[in-house]
Design an enzyme around this catalytic site. Sequence first.
Site, short mmCIF file in Angstrom:
data_model
loop_
_atom_site.label_atom_id
_atom_site.label_comp_id
_atom_site.label_asym_id
_atom_site.label_seq_id
_atom_site.Cartn_x
_atom_site.Cartn_y
_atom_site.Cartn_z
N LYS A 62 -1.46 -9.34 2.85
CA LYS A 62 -0.71 -8.92 4.04
C LYS A 62 -1.57 -7.94 4.84
O LYS A 62 -2.22 -7.07 4.26
CB LYS A 62 0.63 -8.28 3.66
CG LYS A 62 1.38 -7.67 4.85
CD LYS A 62 2.85 -7.40 4.55
CE LYS A 62 3.13 -6.09 3.88
NZ LYS A 62 2.71 -4.90 4.66
N ASP A 103 0.84 -1.20 0.00
CA ASP A 103 0.00 0.00 0.00
C ASP A 103 0.87 1.26 0.00
O ASP A 103 0.36 2.38 -0.05
CB ASP A 103 -1.01 0.00 1.16
CG ASP A 103 -0.35 -0.07 2.52
OD1 ASP A 103 0.88 -0.20 2.60
OD2 ASP A 103 -1.10 0.00 3.53
N SER A 104 2.22 1.06 0.01
CA SER A 104 3.14 2.17 -0.25
C SER A 104 2.90 2.72 -1.65
O SER A 104 3.41 3.80 -1.99
CB SER A 104 4.59 1.71 -0.10
OG SER A 104 4.82 0.51 -0.80
N ASP A 163 -1.04 -6.02 -0.15
CA ASP A 163 -1.43 -5.36 1.10
C ASP A 163 -2.94 -5.13 1.11
O ASP A 163 -3.50 -4.61 0.14
CB ASP A 163 -0.76 -3.99 1.21
CG ASP A 163 0.45 -4.01 2.11
OD1 ASP A 163 0.53 -4.90 2.99
OD2 ASP A 163 1.32 -3.14 1.94
N GLU A 166 9.07 -4.36 10.64
CA GLU A 166 9.51 -3.07 10.10
C GLU A 166 10.07 -2.17 11.20
O GLU A 166 9.42 -1.93 12.23
CB GLU A 166 8.33 -2.37 9.40
CG GLU A 166 8.72 -1.02 8.80
CD GLU A 166 7.75 -0.47 7.78
OE1 GLU A 166 6.76 -1.15 7.43
OE2 GLU A 166 7.97 0.67 7.33
N GLU A 202 -1.58 -5.48 8.55
CA GLU A 202 -0.77 -4.88 9.61
C GLU A 202 -1.44 -5.06 10.96
O GLU A 202 -2.62 -4.76 11.11
CB GLU A 202 -0.59 -3.37 9.36
CG GLU A 202 0.25 -3.06 8.12
CD GLU A 202 0.44 -1.55 7.91
OE1 GLU A 202 0.05 -0.76 8.79
OE2 GLU A 202 0.95 -1.19 6.85
O1 KIV Z 1 3.57 -1.11 1.72
C1 KIV Z 1 4.75 -1.51 1.73
O2 KIV Z 1 5.55 -1.24 0.83
C2 KIV Z 1 5.18 -2.31 2.88
C3 KIV Z 1 6.64 -2.59 3.01
C4 KIV Z 1 7.36 -1.41 3.50
C5 KIV Z 1 6.90 -3.78 3.86
O3 KIV Z 1 4.38 -2.70 3.68
#
Ligand code: KIV
Length: 270
Positions: free
Chosen positions: A119, A50-51, A89, A188, A121
């Site tokens: 994934k 989600d980056s 994510d 992280e 969090e």
């Molecule tokens: O969203 C992302 O890129 C991440 C990584 C930093 C692990 O969760």
Amino acid sequence: MKSSVIPKITTHVLQEMKLRQKKISMLTAYDYSMARIVDSAGIDVILVGDSAANVMAGHKTTLPITLNEMIYHASSVMRAVERALVVVDMPFGTYQGNSREALLSAIRIMKESNANAVKLEGGREILESIDRILSAGIPVMGHLGLTPQSINKFGTYVVRATQEDEAGKLVEDARLLAGAGCFALVLEKIPAVLAEKVTREINIPTIGIGAGSKVDGQVLVLHDMLGINHDFSPRFLRRYHNLYEEIKGSVEAYISDVKNLEFPNEREQY
Ligand code: KIV
């Protein structure tokens, strides 16, 4: 045409890698062209992070990205990838506090993008959502330590779990996620000694970002390690390129060629 002879990385392969102490490589990708390059280079895991909210859409945090946008990025990546395991994510607001919604969101990601895993969090507070997603046969990667979707709770992106109580909670959360059936865990921005302890104590692979070298694998955001972002320099980031300057230089050369009638030349026309 996709070849059928390339052996696909699965969650079982990652588990084997941990047992054999072979390091796992993971990078983010959000689009077809980049995913193709990253996959053909031999990366083990591609994270459609989600980056994307930051590096693709220019948001200040990861919170605004939607489920539809994540599915768009994930399906673009999936059209390119032959070998890597692709993890997506789950965006903010699609799994916290409502395990039924979490399941429906995860199913949408898997069905509409054809990805391999999701994934999430968080630790104990999202365990019910994780259980429900796992019960549908969807592999789940956990994510502890600095969890960018909670930035409004913490107010800062500094190193997490430096105090004993927070470190103890993180270890306990890691045990819970592994016990629930997560196939791997992102750690992280936590102290290296804590990441090492977690890696020793749980039987699933740990993938670190700013978590030192004693983890089972490493992940970086592609745009950061390629130097496309030139205004983000945390200590843990190793830049393998300075693409910001390289691309800028190429664009400047192109502009100059156009303005000075040097492009196209005789051979570049019909
Ligand atoms: O969203 C992302 O890129 C991440 C990584 C930093 C692990 O969760």
